[in-house]
Design an enzyme around this catalytic site. Sequence first.
Site, PDB file in Angstrom:
ATOM      1  N   ASP A 143       0.799  -1.225   0.000  1.00  0.00           N
ATOM      2  CA  ASP A 143       0.000   0.000   0.000  1.00  0.00           C
ATOM      3  C   ASP A 143       0.834   1.278   0.000  1.00  0.00           C
ATOM      4  O   ASP A 143       0.672   2.144  -0.868  1.00  0.00           O
ATOM      5  CB  ASP A 143      -0.932  -0.018   1.216  1.00  0.00           C
ATOM      6  CG  ASP A 143      -1.929   1.114   1.203  1.00  0.00           C
ATOM      7  OD1 ASP A 143      -1.536   2.254   1.521  1.00  0.00           O
ATOM      8  OD2 ASP A 143      -3.096   0.866   0.873  1.00  0.00           O
ATOM      9  N   ALA A 171      -4.632   2.398  -0.742  1.00  0.00           N
ATOM     10  CA  ALA A 171      -4.480   1.625  -1.979  1.00  0.00           C
ATOM     11  C   ALA A 171      -5.111   0.244  -1.836  1.00  0.00           C
ATOM     12  O   ALA A 171      -5.816  -0.237  -2.731  1.00  0.00           O
ATOM     13  CB  ALA A 171      -3.001   1.507  -2.349  1.00  0.00           C
ATOM     14  N   ASP A 172      -4.882  -0.402  -0.701  1.00  0.00           N
ATOM     15  CA  ASP A 172      -5.476  -1.711  -0.454  1.00  0.00           C
ATOM     16  C   ASP A 172      -6.997  -1.632  -0.417  1.00  0.00           C
ATOM     17  O   ASP A 172      -7.696  -2.499  -0.965  1.00  0.00           O
ATOM     18  CB  ASP A 172      -4.974  -2.281   0.873  1.00  0.00           C
ATOM     19  CG  ASP A 172      -3.626  -2.976   0.745  1.00  0.00           C
ATOM     20  OD1 ASP A 172      -3.377  -3.585  -0.302  1.00  0.00           O
ATOM     21  OD2 ASP A 172      -2.833  -2.908   1.695  1.00  0.00           O
ATOM     22  N   GLN A 173      -7.519  -0.617   0.253  1.00  0.00           N
ATOM     23  CA  GLN A 173      -8.967  -0.529   0.416  1.00  0.00           C
ATOM     24  C   GLN A 173      -9.661  -0.163  -0.894  1.00  0.00           C
ATOM     25  O   GLN A 173     -10.751  -0.672  -1.191  1.00  0.00           O
ATOM     26  CB  GLN A 173      -9.285   0.441   1.539  1.00  0.00           C
ATOM     27  CG  GLN A 173      -8.841  -0.118   2.887  1.00  0.00           C
ATOM     28  CD  GLN A 173      -8.943   0.872   4.021  1.00  0.00           C
ATOM     29  OE1 GLN A 173     -10.024   1.383   4.314  1.00  0.00           O
ATOM     30  NE2 GLN A 173      -7.828   1.156   4.668  1.00  0.00           N
ATOM     31  N   ALA A 176      -9.747  -3.303  -2.792  1.00  0.00           N
ATOM     32  CA  ALA A 176     -10.843  -4.162  -2.348  1.00  0.00           C
ATOM     33  C   ALA A 176     -12.153  -3.759  -2.998  1.00  0.00           C
ATOM     34  O   ALA A 176     -12.933  -4.613  -3.447  1.00  0.00           O
ATOM     35  CB  ALA A 176     -10.962  -4.093  -0.820  1.00  0.00           C
TER      36      ALA A 176
END
Length: 401
Positions: A143, A171-173, A176
Amino acid sequence: MDKALSGVRILDFSHLLQGPFATQLLADMGADVIKIERAGPGDLFRSMTFFAKWVGGSESPNFLAWNRNKRSIALNLKSRAVHAIIMRMAKDADVVVQNFRPGVMARLGYGYEDFRAANPRIIYCSGSGYGEEGPYLERPGQDMLIQGLVGLATNTGRGDGPPVPAGSGMADQIGAMNMVYGILSALYYREKTGKGQKIEVNLLAGMLAHLGQEYCAVLNLGEDFVRPNSGIGHPGMQAPFGIYETSDHRYVSIAMSPFKTLYETLEAPGLAVYDDLSTLFAKRDEVWAHVNAETRKFAMEDLLERLLAADIWCAPVQDIRQASEDPQVTHMGMIQSYEHPKAGTVRVVGPAVRMSETPPAIDRPAPMVGEHGREILAEFGYSAEEIDALETSGDMTIERV
């Protein structure tokens, strides 16, 4: 009551944040998410935490946050016996989700083509850092690295300091959310055509897409963003857009509002000399300093009351504990809890979407490693003796209270 995704079965091989958040969102909507973890330690996020502390003395808040409403089975993916089991499960699955580095799952026999051979209707969603080909293929995709790469960190912070990453895994969220977006689209397409497909999501593309207005501005206006030295909230914005201090050493954010309305409300007519768009941008640090001097004459609650009465867009700047107790957050019921067999009562952020007919809900705590292995295998027709043999061999592990 049925939920919107009741009847959808997901084999979830994902770990850490991107994939688990995506599958949790789907599980909240009723999907049966079978979390397939590593035999033994399980999801890598189980071993990571914040503050060097553990919920209930042993459980990771990072894992507990992203894995509710799932069942866990912990298997040795390198075992041929386990491979046969998973391909048997695949025949009755709708979706596979994984976010290992590109190529890892295929080398283990769990690539898209492997699952498609077992079930042509399967939807296979892969998450990665940079996609599944290209010059960054072998790089670690994490991230904070992506935030720096795409320009988000460079756009954040004060100009006289270093670039600053966001204080959350953005970035991860976002990745998702893109997984969920792709999976739901693929499920709808399959309803019409009967065809499954492969979905590829990566952190780099996701962050680029969510910085769309910044890229559009730079690529079309011939300008580069330069961070202001003050509390202006975006490197492309003019004053007063930013964060301001109050007399009680708290802060308020002031967004897009007519500057004339602001300085009149603050009873600061001297600021009228700046009331021009070009000036408000060119001298934004200077304007910010003058506005900040005016806001420091008021306690935060008094300032908010005054600004809101004038319909100026503003809000208090709060930390996480304060925000969790905010009256609007409380009214929405966003802070919820579940009971965990080892961690006890776990307070979490609840589902963000409301639905009149099929409301999402928290029905299960985040699972222990392999907690549901026996019941899952029984559902797929395995006998108690076969399950015992698998556990005795070490190809399946179950964490017990």
